[in-house]
Write a protein that holds these residues in place. Sequence first.
Motif, mmCIF file in Angstrom:
data_model
loop_
_atom_site.group_PDB
_atom_site.id
_atom_site.type_symbol
_atom_site.label_atom_id
_atom_site.label_comp_id
_atom_site.label_asym_id
_atom_site.label_seq_id
_atom_site.Cartn_x
_atom_site.Cartn_y
_atom_site.Cartn_z
ATOM 1 N N VAL A 133 52.727 -82.970 50.398
ATOM 2 C CA VAL A 133 53.965 -83.742 50.558
ATOM 3 C C VAL A 133 54.873 -83.421 49.374
ATOM 4 C CG1 VAL A 133 54.919 -86.082 50.593
ATOM 5 C CG2 VAL A 133 52.794 -85.575 51.819
ATOM 6 N N PRO A 134 55.904 -82.607 49.560
ATOM 7 C CA PRO A 134 56.713 -82.168 48.422
ATOM 8 C C PRO A 134 57.567 -83.273 47.801
ATOM 9 C CG PRO A 134 57.581 -81.264 50.480
ATOM 10 C CD PRO A 134 56.297 -81.943 50.820
ATOM 11 N N ARG A 135 58.083 -84.179 48.635
ATOM 12 C CA ARG A 135 58.938 -85.257 48.115
ATOM 13 C C ARG A 135 58.392 -86.595 48.593
ATOM 14 N NH1 ARG A 135 61.930 -85.177 44.033
ATOM 15 N NH2 ARG A 135 63.701 -86.401 44.718
ATOM 16 N N LEU A 136 58.481 -87.589 47.741
ATOM 17 C CA LEU A 136 58.070 -88.944 48.114
ATOM 18 C C LEU A 136 59.317 -89.786 48.353
ATOM 19 C CD1 LEU A 136 55.285 -89.367 45.403
ATOM 20 C CD2 LEU A 136 55.004 -88.678 47.802
ATOM 21 N N ASP A 137 59.254 -90.637 49.362
ATOM 22 C CA ASP A 137 60.414 -91.511 49.619
ATOM 23 C C ASP A 137 60.539 -92.573 48.525
ATOM 24 O OD1 ASP A 137 61.218 -90.467 52.246
ATOM 25 O OD2 ASP A 137 59.210 -91.126 52.839
ATOM 26 N N LEU A 138 59.367 -93.079 48.108
ATOM 27 C CA LEU A 138 59.369 -94.268 47.256
ATOM 28 C C LEU A 138 58.130 -94.231 46.364
ATOM 29 C CD1 LEU A 138 61.030 -96.971 47.275
ATOM 30 C CD2 LEU A 138 59.400 -97.841 48.936
ATOM 31 N N ALA A 139 58.332 -94.285 45.049
ATOM 32 C CA ALA A 139 57.189 -94.446 44.144
ATOM 33 C C ALA A 139 57.219 -95.887 43.633
ATOM 34 C CB ALA A 139 57.264 -93.459 42.982
ATOM 35 N N ALA A 170 58.680 -86.866 41.531
ATOM 36 C CA ALA A 170 58.702 -86.288 42.891
ATOM 37 C C ALA A 170 59.303 -87.259 43.910
ATOM 38 C CB ALA A 170 57.276 -85.923 43.316
ATOM 39 N N ALA A 171 59.725 -88.441 43.448
ATOM 40 C CA ALA A 171 60.174 -89.483 44.384
ATOM 41 C C ALA A 171 61.695 -89.609 44.419
ATOM 42 C CB ALA A 171 59.566 -90.824 43.973
ATOM 43 N N GLU A 172 62.209 -89.879 45.641
ATOM 44 C CA GLU A 172 63.647 -90.166 45.798
ATOM 45 C C GLU A 172 63.992 -91.453 45.052
ATOM 46 O OE1 GLU A 172 64.595 -86.846 47.429
ATOM 47 O OE2 GLU A 172 66.099 -88.442 47.219
ATOM 48 N N ARG A 173 63.130 -92.464 45.233
ATOM 49 C CA ARG A 173 63.353 -93.763 44.592
ATOM 50 C C ARG A 173 62.112 -94.114 43.774
ATOM 51 N NH1 ARG A 173 64.930 -98.545 48.657
ATOM 52 N NH2 ARG A 173 65.450 -99.832 46.855
ATOM 53 N N PHE A 174 62.338 -94.551 42.538
ATOM 54 C CA PHE A 174 61.222 -94.969 41.673
ATOM 55 C C PHE A 174 61.426 -96.452 41.362
ATOM 56 C CE2 PHE A 174 57.822 -95.250 38.965
ATOM 57 C CZ PHE A 174 58.085 -95.196 37.609
ATOM 58 N N VAL A 175 60.635 -97.282 42.027
ATOM 59 C CA VAL A 175 60.763 -98.733 41.914
ATOM 60 C C VAL A 175 59.734 -99.238 40.924
ATOM 61 C CG1 VAL A 175 60.654 -100.918 43.171
ATOM 62 C CG2 VAL A 175 61.563 -98.864 44.297
ATOM 63 N N VAL A 176 60.236 -99.891 39.863
ATOM 64 C CA VAL A 176 59.364 -100.352 38.772
ATOM 65 C C VAL A 176 59.132 -101.852 38.931
ATOM 66 C CG1 VAL A 176 59.085 -100.512 36.274
ATOM 67 C CG2 VAL A 176 60.267 -98.543 37.287
ATOM 68 N N LEU A 177 57.877 -102.229 39.030
ATOM 69 C CA LEU A 177 57.494 -103.619 39.270
ATOM 70 C C LEU A 177 57.105 -104.278 37.951
ATOM 71 C CD1 LEU A 177 56.934 -101.934 41.889
ATOM 72 C CD2 LEU A 177 55.168 -103.578 42.426
ATOM 73 N N LEU A 209 50.108 -83.333 26.335
ATOM 74 C CA LEU A 209 50.215 -83.111 27.776
ATOM 75 C C LEU A 209 51.396 -83.913 28.318
ATOM 76 C CD1 LEU A 209 49.130 -81.927 30.405
ATOM 77 C CD2 LEU A 209 47.622 -83.917 30.595
ATOM 78 N N ASP A 210 51.459 -85.203 28.020
ATOM 79 C CA ASP A 210 52.628 -86.018 28.370
ATOM 80 C C ASP A 210 52.534 -87.356 27.627
ATOM 81 O OD1 ASP A 210 54.507 -85.978 31.476
ATOM 82 O OD2 ASP A 210 55.038 -86.773 29.491
ATOM 83 N N HIS A 211 53.623 -88.082 27.632
ATOM 84 C CA HIS A 211 53.706 -89.345 26.883
ATOM 85 C C HIS A 211 54.341 -90.406 27.768
ATOM 86 C CE1 HIS A 211 57.982 -88.519 26.527
ATOM 87 N NE2 HIS A 211 57.626 -87.268 26.283
ATOM 88 N N GLY A 212 54.386 -91.634 27.255
ATOM 89 C CA GLY A 212 54.774 -92.757 28.108
ATOM 90 C C GLY A 212 56.244 -93.119 28.134
ATOM 91 N N LEU A 213 57.121 -92.247 27.575
ATOM 92 C CA LEU A 213 58.574 -92.479 27.712
ATOM 93 C C LEU A 213 59.013 -91.999 29.094
ATOM 94 C CD1 LEU A 213 60.185 -91.362 24.321
ATOM 95 C CD2 LEU A 213 60.093 -93.694 25.258
ATOM 96 N N PHE A 214 59.561 -92.881 29.913
ATOM 97 C CA PHE A 214 60.101 -92.542 31.234
ATOM 98 C C PHE A 214 61.603 -92.777 31.169
ATOM 99 C CE2 PHE A 214 56.436 -92.463 34.446
ATOM 100 C CZ PHE A 214 55.453 -92.297 33.481
ATOM 101 N N LEU A 215 62.343 -91.676 30.965
ATOM 102 C CA LEU A 215 63.814 -91.779 30.826
ATOM 103 C C LEU A 215 64.453 -91.185 32.075
ATOM 104 C CD1 LEU A 215 64.010 -90.368 27.170
ATOM 105 C CD2 LEU A 215 63.452 -92.705 27.909
ATOM 106 N N ASP A 216 65.518 -91.772 32.578
ATOM 107 C CA ASP A 216 66.236 -91.270 33.766
ATOM 108 C C ASP A 216 65.342 -91.141 34.992
ATOM 109 O OD1 ASP A 216 68.173 -89.045 31.679
ATOM 110 O OD2 ASP A 216 68.635 -91.069 32.416
ATOM 111 N N LEU A 217 64.329 -91.993 35.113
ATOM 112 C CA LEU A 217 63.450 -91.917 36.290
ATOM 113 C C LEU A 217 63.537 -93.168 37.163
ATOM 114 C CD1 LEU A 217 60.273 -90.209 34.736
ATOM 115 C CD2 LEU A 217 61.634 -89.332 36.630
ATOM 116 N N ALA A 218 63.585 -94.342 36.529
ATOM 117 C CA ALA A 218 63.593 -95.586 37.323
ATOM 118 C C ALA A 218 64.909 -95.712 38.087
ATOM 119 C CB ALA A 218 63.398 -96.785 36.402
#
Length: 228
Positions: free
Chosen positions: A76-82, A112-119, A203-212
Motif C-alpha cells: 500500500v504506497p499511500r495511507l488515507d489516514l494515520a 506515507a499518510a495523506e492525513r496524520f491525526v494525532v490523538l 536511525l531516527d528521533h522523536g521530533l515530528f515536524l510538518d507531519l501532523a
Amino acid sequence: PNASAAKQAAGTAAADLVESGMTLGLGTGSTTACALEALGTRIQNDGLDIVGVPTSFAAERLANQHDIPLTTLDDVPRLDLALDGADEVDPEGRLIKGRGAAHTREKVVAHAAERFVVLIDPSKPVDELGHAFPLPIEIVPMALGPVQRLIEQLGGHPELRMGAAKDGPVISDQGLWIVDAHLDGITDPEALNRTLNDQPGILDHGLFLDLATDILCGEANGSVTHTV
Ligand code: DER
C-alpha cells in the motif's frame, strides 16, 4: 479498559473519521489503543472494511486482538489516514513522540499518510517542546559515544534507556538502542531536526515536524477538540 475518559474520547472520535475502503496507519501507545478498540468494534458490528499498517510489534499485536486486517507499505504506497499519539504538541503542531520507543516506524507511516491525526489528552499541549519530555533518539549501539557527546555539546543530558523487565538497554523493534536527550527546552526544533538527521548512527528521533494534519484532544468530560 484502564484508559482515561479523555483518551477514550479521542480514540472514539478518531475511529469515527474512518470509512470503509480506507488504508490506515496504526499508531502505538495508550491513546491510539482506544482508537484501535473502537475500530475493532466497528469492524465487528458494522462490517467496517479497512486495512492498517502497524507502527510497532505492540500495534501489530493489538490490531490482531481486534481483528483489524494488516498490510505493509510494500503493498500500500499511500495511507488515507494515520492515527497516532504524541508526548508533546506545540502550538505549531510540532510533536515529540517516542515514549514507547516506536517513533522510527511511526514516522515512516505518518510520512506515507495523506492525513496524520494525532490523538492526545490535555496533558500533551505545551508552549515549547522538550521541557516535559526528553527527546527519544534511536541509535546504532556502536554510535552511543558520539551521540552522547553531540547531546552534551547541545547542552543536554543523554540517558541510555534501560529495560524495566530486562537487564541492560531497551532493544527497539529494529534491534537498536534508545537514547533519551534531556534538553531543557527546544528553542529551534527545525535546527535540531537537521542536526540529528546529519548525525551518523542515528536511525531516527522523536521530533515530528510538518507531519501532523489534525490534532484530536479528548477531554475528561468526553468532549473532543479537533484542530487542523
Ligand atoms: O511512543 C509514542 O510515540 C506514543 O505514540 C506516545 O507518543 C503517546 O503515547 P500515549 O498515547 O500512551 O501517551
